[in-house]
Motif scaffolding. Sequence first.
Motif, mmCIF file in Angstrom:
data_model
loop_
_atom_site.group_PDB
_atom_site.id
_atom_site.type_symbol
_atom_site.label_atom_id
_atom_site.label_comp_id
_atom_site.label_asym_id
_atom_site.label_seq_id
_atom_site.Cartn_x
_atom_site.Cartn_y
_atom_site.Cartn_z
ATOM 1 N N GLN A 135 0.814 -1.207 0.000
ATOM 2 C CA GLN A 135 0.000 0.000 0.000
ATOM 3 C C GLN A 135 0.858 1.271 0.000
ATOM 4 O O GLN A 135 1.931 1.305 0.598
ATOM 5 C CB GLN A 135 -0.912 0.031 1.232
ATOM 6 C CG GLN A 135 -2.008 -1.006 1.221
ATOM 7 C CD GLN A 135 -2.858 -0.966 2.477
ATOM 8 O OE1 GLN A 135 -2.694 -0.093 3.334
ATOM 9 N NE2 GLN A 135 -3.783 -1.915 2.592
ATOM 10 N N THR A 136 0.348 2.304 -0.658
ATOM 11 C CA THR A 136 0.947 3.637 -0.517
ATOM 12 C C THR A 136 0.472 4.246 0.805
ATOM 13 O O THR A 136 -0.498 3.778 1.410
ATOM 14 C CB THR A 136 0.524 4.565 -1.663
ATOM 15 O OG1 THR A 136 -0.901 4.768 -1.603
ATOM 16 C CG2 THR A 136 0.889 3.970 -3.020
ATOM 17 N N ALA A 137 1.137 5.312 1.226
ATOM 18 C CA ALA A 137 0.739 5.978 2.469
ATOM 19 C C ALA A 137 -0.678 6.531 2.360
ATOM 20 O O ALA A 137 -1.471 6.417 3.312
ATOM 21 C CB ALA A 137 1.726 7.097 2.793
ATOM 22 N N GLU A 138 -1.029 7.101 1.205
ATOM 23 C CA GLU A 138 -2.346 7.714 1.051
ATOM 24 C C GLU A 138 -3.444 6.656 1.043
ATOM 25 O O GLU A 138 -4.513 6.842 1.634
ATOM 26 C CB GLU A 138 -2.397 8.535 -0.236
ATOM 27 C CG GLU A 138 -1.502 9.764 -0.236
ATOM 28 C CD GLU A 138 -0.031 9.408 -0.458
ATOM 29 O OE1 GLU A 138 0.252 8.241 -0.853
ATOM 30 O OE2 GLU A 138 0.828 10.280 -0.220
ATOM 31 N N TYR A 139 -3.205 5.553 0.370
ATOM 32 C CA TYR A 139 -4.177 4.456 0.342
ATOM 33 C C TYR A 139 -4.331 3.872 1.744
ATOM 34 O O TYR A 139 -5.442 3.654 2.229
ATOM 35 C CB TYR A 139 -3.698 3.394 -0.639
ATOM 36 C CG TYR A 139 -4.628 2.211 -0.844
ATOM 37 C CD1 TYR A 139 -5.482 2.164 -1.937
ATOM 38 C CD2 TYR A 139 -4.620 1.125 0.031
ATOM 39 C CE1 TYR A 139 -6.317 1.069 -2.158
ATOM 40 C CE2 TYR A 139 -5.450 0.034 -0.175
ATOM 41 C CZ TYR A 139 -6.290 0.013 -1.267
ATOM 42 O OH TYR A 139 -7.108 -1.082 -1.463
ATOM 43 N N LEU A 194 1.749 -0.369 -7.088
ATOM 44 C CA LEU A 194 1.605 -1.822 -7.129
ATOM 45 C C LEU A 194 2.353 -2.392 -8.329
ATOM 46 O O LEU A 194 3.071 -3.395 -8.212
ATOM 47 C CB LEU A 194 0.123 -2.188 -7.194
ATOM 48 C CG LEU A 194 -0.223 -3.672 -7.253
ATOM 49 C CD1 LEU A 194 0.233 -4.394 -5.995
ATOM 50 C CD2 LEU A 194 -1.736 -3.851 -7.453
ATOM 51 N N ALA A 195 2.203 -1.744 -9.485
ATOM 52 C CA ALA A 195 2.901 -2.202 -10.691
ATOM 53 C C ALA A 195 4.414 -2.092 -10.525
ATOM 54 O O ALA A 195 5.168 -2.983 -10.945
ATOM 55 C CB ALA A 195 2.438 -1.387 -11.899
ATOM 56 N N SER A 196 4.856 -1.022 -9.899
ATOM 57 C CA SER A 196 6.292 -0.834 -9.670
ATOM 58 C C SER A 196 6.847 -1.920 -8.749
ATOM 59 O O SER A 196 7.914 -2.498 -9.011
ATOM 60 C CB SER A 196 6.546 0.553 -9.069
ATOM 61 O OG SER A 196 7.911 0.724 -8.742
ATOM 62 N N MET A 197 6.120 -2.218 -7.660
ATOM 63 C CA MET A 197 6.567 -3.254 -6.734
ATOM 64 C C MET A 197 6.567 -4.631 -7.402
ATOM 65 O O MET A 197 7.419 -5.477 -7.119
ATOM 66 C CB MET A 197 5.676 -3.269 -5.498
ATOM 67 C CG MET A 197 5.809 -2.047 -4.614
ATOM 68 S SD MET A 197 7.476 -1.839 -3.935
ATOM 69 C CE MET A 197 7.568 -3.283 -2.847
ATOM 70 N N ALA A 198 5.613 -4.864 -8.312
ATOM 71 C CA ALA A 198 5.513 -6.156 -8.987
ATOM 72 C C ALA A 198 6.712 -6.416 -9.892
ATOM 73 O O ALA A 198 6.950 -7.574 -10.284
ATOM 74 C CB ALA A 198 4.226 -6.223 -9.798
ATOM 75 N N GLU A 199 7.464 -5.382 -10.208
ATOM 76 C CA GLU A 199 8.640 -5.554 -11.052
ATOM 77 C C GLU A 199 9.894 -5.896 -10.253
ATOM 78 O O GLU A 199 10.939 -6.179 -10.828
ATOM 79 C CB GLU A 199 8.864 -4.284 -11.876
ATOM 80 C CG GLU A 199 7.755 -4.042 -12.911
ATOM 81 C CD GLU A 199 7.942 -2.764 -13.690
ATOM 82 O OE1 GLU A 199 8.754 -1.921 -13.238
ATOM 83 O OE2 GLU A 199 7.295 -2.606 -14.732
ATOM 84 N N LEU A 204 0.287 -7.612 -14.724
ATOM 85 C CA LEU A 204 0.870 -6.274 -14.746
ATOM 86 C C LEU A 204 0.206 -5.410 -15.812
ATOM 87 O O LEU A 204 -0.074 -4.220 -15.577
ATOM 88 C CB LEU A 204 2.376 -6.372 -14.999
ATOM 89 C CG LEU A 204 3.204 -5.097 -14.841
ATOM 90 C CD1 LEU A 204 3.049 -4.526 -13.441
ATOM 91 C CD2 LEU A 204 4.670 -5.377 -15.135
ATOM 92 N N GLU A 205 -0.082 -5.993 -16.956
ATOM 93 C CA GLU A 205 -0.773 -5.253 -18.016
ATOM 94 C C GLU A 205 -2.167 -4.815 -17.551
ATOM 95 O O GLU A 205 -2.600 -3.691 -17.832
ATOM 96 C CB GLU A 205 -0.879 -6.115 -19.276
ATOM 97 C CG GLU A 205 0.471 -6.364 -19.958
ATOM 98 C CD GLU A 205 0.337 -7.279 -21.159
ATOM 99 O OE1 GLU A 205 -0.794 -7.753 -21.422
ATOM 100 O OE2 GLU A 205 1.360 -7.530 -21.833
ATOM 101 N N LEU A 206 -2.873 -5.705 -16.856
ATOM 102 C CA LEU A 206 -4.204 -5.357 -16.362
ATOM 103 C C LEU A 206 -4.133 -4.253 -15.318
ATOM 104 O O LEU A 206 -4.964 -3.326 -15.316
ATOM 105 C CB LEU A 206 -4.883 -6.592 -15.767
ATOM 106 C CG LEU A 206 -6.285 -6.371 -15.185
ATOM 107 C CD1 LEU A 206 -7.239 -5.812 -16.242
ATOM 108 C CD2 LEU A 206 -6.832 -7.666 -14.594
#
Length: 290
Positions: free
Chosen positions: A129-133, A198-203, A278-280
């Motif tokens: 999660q991000t801080a804002e989320y 989330l996409a960045s962490m998935a990489e 990741l594409e989704l």
Amino acid sequence: MPNVKPSTVLGRQLGDELRRFRDAAGLTTAAAADVLDCTKGKISRIENGHVPVRTPDLIALMQAYGVNDPAARERLAALARRANRRRREGWWHDYSSMLSDSYRDQIEMEAICDGIRTYQVQLVPGLLQTAEYGRAVTVASRTWKTAEEIDRFVDVRLARQERLTGGTPLDYWAVLSESALRQEVGGSAVMRAQLEHLASMAERSNVTVQVLPFSRGAYSGMFGPYLLLSFPQMASLDLVLTEAPTGNIWIEGELEVARYRALFDDARMAALPPTDSLELIHRIAKEYRE
């Protein structure tokens, strides 16, 4: 906040001693579990230094193992006191007044496990999660009332995330229902930033994210949310944490844990492959830009 693990060296020393006395007494882990009215998994975690030994449990084990020598009993008691004191030095104890016992246990187990597999239905998991989320989720929970309490709880969540990015990051595999990506938490801007994160962490090489699209329909692994924590020594030490509004529940029985492993395998097999996932994620993130 630094990624500080509790020292388990003293805990392992105590566990080695207890294992030696158990072996000398000719008792199995099952027999030791009967003494404490617990599972064999807990005895294994005690002997591997993964969990603290409460004084009543230590006394019961020493009695069962026939440890009658005063010097030996004092040595074990001193080891237990020192190991437990070291465990209390974890960064999370600065927040102990606001953390439930089960959440504090979760943080301690995250600090020493080497892998987590999780299935999430409605929300992005805390470690991603991000801080804002995370703030929006915390506010919506209505557990914390003041701005200071909310800030501190979000700080705890962000500190936990260093287990994914620190010097010895754990292997993390998350299977998320598509609903977790579409449940708008905190507004469109927060969701856009969250999905991009989330996409960045998935990489990352130690993080795998898969998405279960709505089009998959019903499948056998669609029960959650839960976390499966694994440890380097042996599979019998694995733990499952199920999340509920009234409090999290630890599951440690080998047969029950095996069932959750099977459920997770079913979920990941039903989910999109990581690249397609990741594409989704990117595609849904663009929807929040509109």
